[in-house]
Design a protein around this motif. Structure first.
Motif, PDB file in Angstrom:
ATOM      1  N   ARG A  44       0.849  -1.191   0.000  1.00 52.46           N
ATOM      2  CA  ARG A  44       0.000   0.000   0.000  1.00 52.46           C
ATOM      3  C   ARG A  44       0.879   1.233   0.000  1.00 52.46           C
ATOM      4  NH1 ARG A  44       0.291  -2.109   4.970  1.00 52.46           N
ATOM      5  NH2 ARG A  44      -1.439  -3.514   4.543  1.00 52.46           N
ATOM      6  N   ARG A  45       0.313   2.367  -0.305  1.00 53.48           N
ATOM      7  CA  ARG A  45       1.045   3.615  -0.228  1.00 53.48           C
ATOM      8  C   ARG A  45       1.336   3.971   1.228  1.00 53.48           C
ATOM      9  NH1 ARG A  45      -2.220   7.602  -4.400  1.00 53.48           N
ATOM     10  NH2 ARG A  45      -1.488   6.660  -6.362  1.00 53.48           N
ATOM     11  N   GLY A  46       2.469   4.609   1.444  1.00 54.08           N
ATOM     12  CA  GLY A  46       2.816   5.023   2.797  1.00 54.08           C
ATOM     13  C   GLY A  46       4.257   5.485   2.849  1.00 54.08           C
ATOM     14  N   LYS A  47       4.720   5.846   4.034  1.00 48.42           N
ATOM     15  CA  LYS A  47       6.104   6.278   4.237  1.00 48.42           C
ATOM     16  C   LYS A  47       6.979   5.041   4.426  1.00 48.42           C
ATOM     17  CE  LYS A  47       5.018  10.817   6.150  1.00 48.42           C
ATOM     18  NZ  LYS A  47       5.206  11.765   7.288  1.00 48.42           N
ATOM     19  N   ASP A  48       7.175   4.335   3.334  1.00 50.11           N
ATOM     20  CA  ASP A  48       7.936   3.100   3.381  1.00 50.11           C
ATOM     21  C   ASP A  48       9.422   3.383   3.152  1.00 50.11           C
ATOM     22  OD1 ASP A  48       5.404   1.945   3.522  1.00 50.11           O
ATOM     23  OD2 ASP A  48       5.308   1.641   1.350  1.00 50.11           O
ATOM     24  N   SER A  49      10.248   2.476   3.612  1.00 49.16           N
ATOM     25  CA  SER A  49      11.686   2.532   3.353  1.00 49.16           C
ATOM     26  C   SER A  49      12.229   1.112   3.337  1.00 49.16           C
ATOM     27  CB  SER A  49      12.417   3.378   4.401  1.00 49.16           C
ATOM     28  OG  SER A  49      12.326   2.769   5.685  1.00 49.16           O
ATOM     29  N   PHE A  50      13.323   0.921   2.618  1.00 51.58           N
ATOM     30  CA  PHE A  50      13.972  -0.379   2.601  1.00 51.58           C
ATOM     31  C   PHE A  50      15.484  -0.181   2.595  1.00 51.58           C
ATOM     32  CE2 PHE A  50      13.148   0.716  -1.833  1.00 51.58           C
ATOM     33  CZ  PHE A  50      14.350   0.453  -2.459  1.00 51.58           C
ATOM     34  N   THR A  51      16.216  -1.216   2.988  1.00 51.58           N
ATOM     35  CA  THR A  51      17.665  -1.126   3.111  1.00 51.58           C
ATOM     36  C   THR A  51      18.343  -2.168   2.239  1.00 51.58           C
ATOM     37  OG1 THR A  51      17.658  -2.594   5.049  1.00 51.58           O
ATOM     38  CG2 THR A  51      17.570  -0.203   5.460  1.00 51.58           C
ATOM     39  N   VAL A  79      23.576   4.223  -9.982  1.00 46.84           N
ATOM     40  CA  VAL A  79      22.211   3.810  -9.664  1.00 46.84           C
ATOM     41  C   VAL A  79      21.327   3.978 -10.890  1.00 46.84           C
ATOM     42  CG1 VAL A  79      20.230   4.139  -8.142  1.00 46.84           C
ATOM     43  CG2 VAL A  79      22.540   4.563  -7.278  1.00 46.84           C
ATOM     44  N   CYS A  80      20.467   2.998 -11.107  1.00 47.51           N
ATOM     45  CA  CYS A  80      19.396   3.092 -12.099  1.00 47.51           C
ATOM     46  C   CYS A  80      18.084   3.146 -11.319  1.00 47.51           C
ATOM     47  CB  CYS A  80      19.432   1.891 -13.045  1.00 47.51           C
ATOM     48  SG  CYS A  80      18.236   1.962 -14.377  1.00 47.51           S
ATOM     49  N   GLY A  81      17.451   4.338 -11.281  1.00 45.97           N
ATOM     50  CA  GLY A  81      16.349   4.554 -10.344  1.00 45.97           C
ATOM     51  C   GLY A  81      14.961   4.462 -10.917  1.00 45.97           C
ATOM     52  N   ARG A  82      14.805   4.250 -12.211  1.00 46.80           N
ATOM     53  CA  ARG A  82      13.507   4.083 -12.848  1.00 46.80           C
ATOM     54  C   ARG A  82      12.577   5.288 -12.650  1.00 46.80           C
ATOM     55  NH1 ARG A  82      15.831   1.141 -15.673  1.00 46.80           N
ATOM     56  NH2 ARG A  82      15.452  -1.065 -16.047  1.00 46.80           N
ATOM     57  N   ASN A  83      13.181   6.477 -12.502  1.00 49.84           N
ATOM     58  CA  ASN A  83      12.439   7.740 -12.481  1.00 49.84           C
ATOM     59  C   ASN A  83      11.364   7.781 -11.396  1.00 49.84           C
ATOM     60  OD1 ASN A  83      12.106  10.343 -13.414  1.00 49.84           O
ATOM     61  ND2 ASN A  83      10.595   9.776 -14.954  1.00 49.84           N
ATOM     62  N   GLN A  84      11.702   7.273 -10.223  1.00 49.85           N
ATOM     63  CA  GLN A  84      10.806   7.327  -9.071  1.00 49.85           C
ATOM     64  C   GLN A  84      11.389   8.293  -8.036  1.00 49.85           C
ATOM     65  OE1 GLN A  84       7.759   5.543  -8.774  1.00 49.85           O
ATOM     66  NE2 GLN A  84       8.167   5.163 -10.944  1.00 49.85           N
ATOM     67  N   GLU A  85      10.543   9.136  -7.464  1.00 53.04           N
ATOM     68  CA  GLU A  85      11.009  10.198  -6.569  1.00 53.04           C
ATOM     69  C   GLU A  85      11.294   9.678  -5.159  1.00 53.04           C
ATOM     70  OE1 GLU A  85      11.659  13.311  -7.407  1.00 53.04           O
ATOM     71  OE2 GLU A  85      11.009  13.109  -9.490  1.00 53.04           O
ATOM     72  N   HIS A  86      12.181   8.699  -5.068  1.00 56.14           N
ATOM     73  CA  HIS A  86      12.596   8.171  -3.774  1.00 56.14           C
ATOM     74  C   HIS A  86      13.978   8.734  -3.426  1.00 56.14           C
ATOM     75  CE1 HIS A  86       9.198   5.671  -4.397  1.00 56.14           C
ATOM     76  NE2 HIS A  86       9.793   4.759  -5.157  1.00 56.14           N
ATOM     77  N   PHE A 125      22.923   0.900   2.289  1.00 57.60           N
ATOM     78  CA  PHE A 125      22.126   2.010   1.776  1.00 57.60           C
ATOM     79  C   PHE A 125      20.692   1.900   2.299  1.00 57.60           C
ATOM     80  CE2 PHE A 125      25.216   0.475  -1.295  1.00 57.60           C
ATOM     81  CZ  PHE A 125      26.008   1.594  -1.464  1.00 57.60           C
ATOM     82  N   ARG A 126      20.025   3.048   2.344  1.00 55.37           N
ATOM     83  CA  ARG A 126      18.606   3.081   2.679  1.00 55.37           C
ATOM     84  C   ARG A 126      17.873   3.938   1.659  1.00 55.37           C
ATOM     85  NH1 ARG A 126      18.244   6.052   7.099  1.00 55.37           N
ATOM     86  NH2 ARG A 126      17.032   7.747   6.147  1.00 55.37           N
ATOM     87  N   VAL A 127      16.715   3.482   1.250  1.00 52.80           N
ATOM     88  CA  VAL A 127      15.877   4.227   0.323  1.00 52.80           C
ATOM     89  C   VAL A 127      14.588   4.592   1.030  1.00 52.80           C
ATOM     90  CG1 VAL A 127      14.644   4.177  -1.869  1.00 52.80           C
ATOM     91  CG2 VAL A 127      16.885   3.071  -1.681  1.00 52.80           C
ATOM     92  N   ASP A 128      14.325   5.882   1.161  1.00 54.19           N
ATOM     93  CA  ASP A 128      13.073   6.387   1.721  1.00 54.19           C
ATOM     94  C   ASP A 128      12.129   6.678   0.560  1.00 54.19           C
ATOM     95  OD1 ASP A 128      14.190   6.191   4.205  1.00 54.19           O
ATOM     96  OD2 ASP A 128      14.653   8.317   4.400  1.00 54.19           O
ATOM     97  N   CYS A 129      11.005   5.997   0.527  1.00 51.51           N
ATOM     98  CA  CYS A 129      10.121   6.049  -0.624  1.00 51.51           C
ATOM     99  C   CYS A 129       9.168   7.241  -0.551  1.00 51.51           C
ATOM    100  CB  CYS A 129       9.314   4.756  -0.719  1.00 51.51           C
ATOM    101  SG  CYS A 129      10.352   3.280  -0.830  1.00 51.51           S
ATOM    102  N   ASN A 130       8.908   7.810  -1.700  1.00 53.16           N
ATOM    103  CA  ASN A 130       7.900   8.848  -1.818  1.00 53.16           C
ATOM    104  C   ASN A 130       6.532   8.211  -1.588  1.00 53.16           C
ATOM    105  OD1 ASN A 130       5.866  10.589  -3.022  1.00 53.16           O
ATOM    106  ND2 ASN A 130       7.545  11.718  -3.951  1.00 53.16           N
ATOM    107  N   PRO A 131       5.741   8.701  -0.617  1.00 51.74           N
ATOM    108  CA  PRO A 131       4.466   8.041  -0.296  1.00 51.74           C
ATOM    109  C   PRO A 131       3.516   7.945  -1.488  1.00 51.74           C
ATOM    110  CG  PRO A 131       5.066   9.618   1.415  1.00 51.74           C
ATOM    111  CD  PRO A 131       6.022   9.826   0.287  1.00 51.74           C
ATOM    112  N   MET A 132       3.574   8.916  -2.396  1.00 50.70           N
ATOM    113  CA  MET A 132       2.663   8.900  -3.540  1.00 50.70           C
ATOM    114  C   MET A 132       3.080   7.891  -4.608  1.00 50.70           C
ATOM    115  SD  MET A 132       0.382  10.910  -2.595  1.00 50.70           S
ATOM    116  CE  MET A 132      -0.563  10.900  -4.110  1.00 50.70           C
ATOM    117  N   GLN A 133       4.347   7.474  -4.604  1.00 49.97           N
ATOM    118  CA  GLN A 133       4.839   6.557  -5.623  1.00 49.97           C
ATOM    119  C   GLN A 133       5.196   5.187  -5.067  1.00 49.97           C
ATOM    120  OE1 GLN A 133       8.067   8.741  -7.484  1.00 49.97           O
ATOM    121  NE2 GLN A 133       6.671   9.738  -8.908  1.00 49.97           N
ATOM    122  N   ALA A 134       4.990   4.984  -3.767  1.00 50.76           N
ATOM    123  CA  ALA A 134       5.285   3.682  -3.150  1.00 50.76           C
ATOM    124  C   ALA A 134       4.083   2.764  -3.344  1.00 50.76           C
ATOM    125  CB  ALA A 134       5.599   3.860  -1.667  1.00 50.76           C
TER     126      ALA A 134
END
Length: 237
Positions: free
Chosen positions: A101-108, A128-135, A196-205
């Motif tokens: 679901r959408r939310g303030k997700d993060s992964f390591t 990094v290849c980020g696939r144009n996501q605002e994370h 590394f840690r990636v903090d996800c944009n809630p609207m794009q997670a």
């Protein structure tokens, strides 16, 4: 007349300060200038070993997986002294996240063991290849005293491969901030990269997210190591 006297006094004082700066140079400044001649870019990990990196996300947020893929960034330049990229530099690490679901997700993305780097690290870079996501992506590091820090690498809102770089701020006094060496506790490597840690944009997670990383490098100052006397003892006993 008073203005003329004041100007003469000011010029005299300035001349004395200038003479003092030449006669008594600041050792810290001289050391910093000399150390600039010993900056080296080195490769820490090229993402070639299966099982070297582990990925994690909260089970409430989604499912994550990682594996190696054949490939390499076309724009990546070889290190100084290498005529071309090494033959074993043929793979990249891919990470896939399935969000619930959408939310303030993060992964390591963490290394199986801390990656110690010698010298005084100035920058940390990663392709990094980020696939144009605002994370937002961070590099997780550990200093000489085992304290954990995070440094901002950049936003993943771009297509294709891009080299992201984080600057390592120097410690102001050798006690606070990221301390990389200490004259009181020996000369072991004082900088480690944990992952590394990636903090996800809630609207794009949402849905599935793919990213790929390759060639973790640092620029480090090896001045003290290269200028150490061969007959000098190591303080590691």
């Amino acid at each position: 007349m008073r203005k003329l006297v004041a100007l003469l006094v000011a010029f005299t004082a300035a001349g004395m300060l200038f003479a003092q700066s030449i006669a008594d140079p600041n050792p810290e400044t001289v050391g910093a200038d000399s150390a600039m001649l010993s900056l080296r870019e080195i490769s820490v990990d090229r993402m070639e070993r299966e099982g070297q990196w582990y990925v994690h996300i909260s089970p409430d947020d989604g499912v994550i997986a990682a594996r190696l893929f054949d490939g390499s960034p076309a724009m990546k330049e070889p290190l100084v002294g290498e005529e071309s990229t090494s033959e074993d530099d043929t793979q990249v690490l891919g990470v896939r996240v399935d969000f619930f679901r959408r939310g303030k997700d993060s992964f390591t993305i963490t290394s199986g063991r801390p990656l110690a780097v010698e010298g005084t690290v100035k920058t940390v870079s990663l392709w990094v290849c980020g696939r144009n996501q605002e994370h937002d992506m961070y590099v997780l590091v550990q200093d000489y005293f085992g304290r954990n820090f995070e440094l901002y690498l950049g936003n993943l809102g771009f297509s294709g491969w891009k080299k992201l770089t984080a600057v390592v701020p120097p410690s102001p006094d050798g006690e606070h901030g990221i301390v990389q060496s200490s004259a009181y506790y020996g000369d072991k490597p004082g900088f480690k990269i944990l992952g590394f840690r990636v903090d996800c944009n809630p609207m794009q997670a949402r849905g599935q997210f793919y990213m790929y990383i390759d060639d973790l490098r640092v620029v480090t100052d090896l001045y003290e190591m290269e200028n150490r006397d061969e007959d000098d003892m190591l303080d590691n006993w």
